[in-house]
Enzyme design. Structure first.
Site, short mmCIF file in Angstrom:
data_model
loop_
_atom_site.label_atom_id
_atom_site.label_comp_id
_atom_site.label_asym_id
_atom_site.label_seq_id
_atom_site.Cartn_x
_atom_site.Cartn_y
_atom_site.Cartn_z
N ASN A 11 0.48 -1.30 0.12
CA ASN A 11 0.07 -0.51 0.19
C ASN A 11 0.78 1.29 -0.13
O ASN A 11 1.43 1.41 1.17
CB ASN A 11 -0.98 -0.08 1.22
CG ASN A 11 -2.00 1.45 1.30
OD1 ASN A 11 -1.73 1.98 0.39
ND2 ASN A 11 -2.70 1.37 2.84
N TRP A 12 0.75 1.59 -1.50
CA TRP A 12 2.24 2.52 -1.14
C TRP A 12 1.53 4.06 -0.92
O TRP A 12 1.86 4.76 -0.69
CB TRP A 12 1.83 3.48 -2.80
CG TRP A 12 3.15 2.54 -3.82
CD1 TRP A 12 3.05 1.20 -2.68
CD2 TRP A 12 2.74 2.09 -4.58
NE1 TRP A 12 4.31 0.39 -3.98
CE2 TRP A 12 3.88 0.64 -5.04
CE3 TRP A 12 2.98 2.74 -5.58
CZ2 TRP A 12 3.94 0.54 -6.08
CZ3 TRP A 12 3.24 2.53 -7.74
CH2 TRP A 12 3.76 1.64 -7.70
N HIS A 97 -9.69 1.47 4.64
CA HIS A 97 -8.48 1.03 5.37
C HIS A 97 -8.81 2.11 6.85
O HIS A 97 -9.23 3.19 6.35
CB HIS A 97 -7.36 2.19 4.24
CG HIS A 97 -6.09 1.71 4.85
ND1 HIS A 97 -5.77 3.04 5.96
CD2 HIS A 97 -5.22 1.28 4.65
CE1 HIS A 97 -4.23 2.01 6.40
NE2 HIS A 97 -3.90 1.01 5.72
N GLU A 99 -7.04 4.55 8.02
CA GLU A 99 -6.41 6.02 7.61
C GLU A 99 -7.50 6.53 6.98
O GLU A 99 -8.17 8.01 7.43
CB GLU A 99 -5.41 5.81 7.15
CG GLU A 99 -4.24 6.05 7.61
CD GLU A 99 -3.13 5.44 6.94
OE1 GLU A 99 -3.36 5.51 5.83
OE2 GLU A 99 -1.81 4.94 7.65
N GLU A 169 -5.20 -4.84 10.54
CA GLU A 169 -4.32 -4.29 10.52
C GLU A 169 -4.95 -2.92 12.18
O GLU A 169 -5.79 -1.96 12.12
CB GLU A 169 -4.22 -2.87 9.69
CG GLU A 169 -4.57 -3.68 8.22
CD GLU A 169 -3.65 -2.65 6.90
OE1 GLU A 169 -2.63 -2.67 6.45
OE2 GLU A 169 -3.87 -1.60 7.17
N GLY A 175 2.71 1.92 11.00
CA GLY A 175 3.25 2.78 11.22
C GLY A 175 3.87 3.41 12.26
O GLY A 175 5.03 4.62 12.34
N GLY A 236 2.78 -1.32 4.63
CA GLY A 236 3.11 -0.01 4.24
C GLY A 236 4.27 0.40 4.10
O GLY A 236 5.03 0.61 3.05
#
Ligand code: 13P
Length: 253
Positions: A11-12, A97, A99, A169, A175, A236
Site C-alpha cells: 500500500n503505497w 483502511h 486512515e 491491521e 507506521g 505500507g
C-alpha cells in the site's frame, strides 16, 4: 502445502510520482523475475495508477486502488468511482483502511456501500479491519472487528464473499514500528475465519485470504507469514523500497 495462494500487497499510500512508481515496480521485477506461488499486488495512488497498470500489463504484479466512491458516477467532486478505477487498469481496491476511517470519517455503513460498488465493477475488495490501541487495551477489539465485518459485508453473497480479501491491521501497529505479537495476530485471524464460517459456511471461510498489516518488514515477515491463518501481508512503508518488498515476498515459503 498452503490451502490458499498467499498475497503480498504493497500500500503505497500518498507516496511516489508516476516516474518513481515505475522505477519501483521495475526494481521489483528485475530483483524478482519469478515470485513463485504468491500473488503480488501494489496499491497505487489514483494519479499513477493508469501508467503503472499499462507498464505492468504482462507482469505478475496486480494493481489495486486505495479507495473508491460508492456510486459509479455523479456530482462528487474529487472522487473516483469503481467504474473509473476498473477502466484505468486495476483489479483490486482497498476498502475501509483505518486512515480512511480515521481521517475521512468512513463508517462501516459507507464501507459496505463501497464493497458493493467494488463487486459491481468487477474489482476484488481488500477490506481492512482492526482496532485502536484503546480498543485493544479495553478488550473490546473482538466486538469491534465483529461489527466491522458484520456491517461491512452486509448483503454479500457467498460466491462474492469467497473472492474477498481481508486485511487485519491493528491501528496501533500501523507506521509505528510496533508489530502485533504472532499470537495476537493468529488469534484475530482465527476469529475472522470463524465468523466467516458462521456466516457463509466452511468452504467460503477456507477460501478467503486474510492478510496482516502493520509494520511488516523483512525482519518480522517470516514469523508472521508462517502462522496458519495468515495468508499474506499488506505492507505500507516497507513496500516503497524494492529490496525490502522483495525480501517480504521471498519470506513466503
Ligand atoms: P506500515 O507497514 O507502514 O505500518 O503500514 C501498514 C498499512 O497501513 C498498510 O495498509
Amino acid at each position: 502445502m498452503r490451502k490458499r495462494t498467499p498475497i503480498i500487497a504493497g500500500n503505497w499510500k500518498m507516496h511516489l510520482t508516476s516516474a518513481e512508481a515505475i522505477q519501483l515496480v521495475d526494481g521489483i521485477h528485475y530483483g524478482l523475475p519469478f515470485p513463485g506461488e504468491v500473488e503480488v499486488i501494489v496499491a497505487t495512488p489514483f494519479l499513477s495508477l493508469p501508467e503503472v497498470a499499462r507498464h505492468l500489463r504482462d507482469s505478475y504484479i496486480g494493481i489495486a486502488a486505495q479507495n473508491l466512491h460508492f456510486d459509479d458516477q455523479g456530482a462528487f467532486t474529487g472522487e473516483c468511482s469503481g467504474k473509473q478505477i476498473k477502466d484505468a487498469g486495476a483489479d483490486y481496491v482497498i476498502v475501509g483502511h483505518s486512515e480512511r476511517r480515521q481521517y475521512f470519517a468512513e463508517t462501516d455503513e459507507i464501507i459496505n456501500k463501497k464493497i458493493k460498488a467494488a463487486y459491481r465493477n468487477n474489482l476484488i475488495p481488500i477490506l481492512c479491519v482492526g482496532e485502536t490501541l484503546e480498543e485493544r487495551e479495553t478488550g473490546e477489539f473482538s466486538a469491534i472487528i465483529g461489527r466491522q465485518l458484520a456491517v461491512g459485508l452486509l448483503d454479500l453473497t457467498g460466491p462474492d464473499a469467497a473472492k474477498l480479501i481481508i486485511a487485519y491491521e491493528p491501528v496501533w501497529a500501523i507506521g509505528t514500528g510496533r508489530t502485533a505479537l504472532a499470537e495476537q495476530v493468529e488469534d484475530v485471524h482465527r476469529l475472522i475465519r470463524v465468523s466467516l464460517a458462521f456466516k457463509y459456511g466452511g468452504m467460503v471461510a477456507d477460501a478467503v485470504r486474510i492478510l496482516y498489516g502493520g509494520s511488516v518488514k523483512p525482519a518480522n515477515s517470516r514469523e508472521l507469514l508462517t502462522l496458519p491463518n495468515v495468508d499474506g501481508a499488506l505492507v505500507g512503508g516497507a513496500s516503497l523500497n524494492a529490496p525490502d518488498f522483495i525480501e517480504i515476498i521471498k519470506s513466503i515459503d
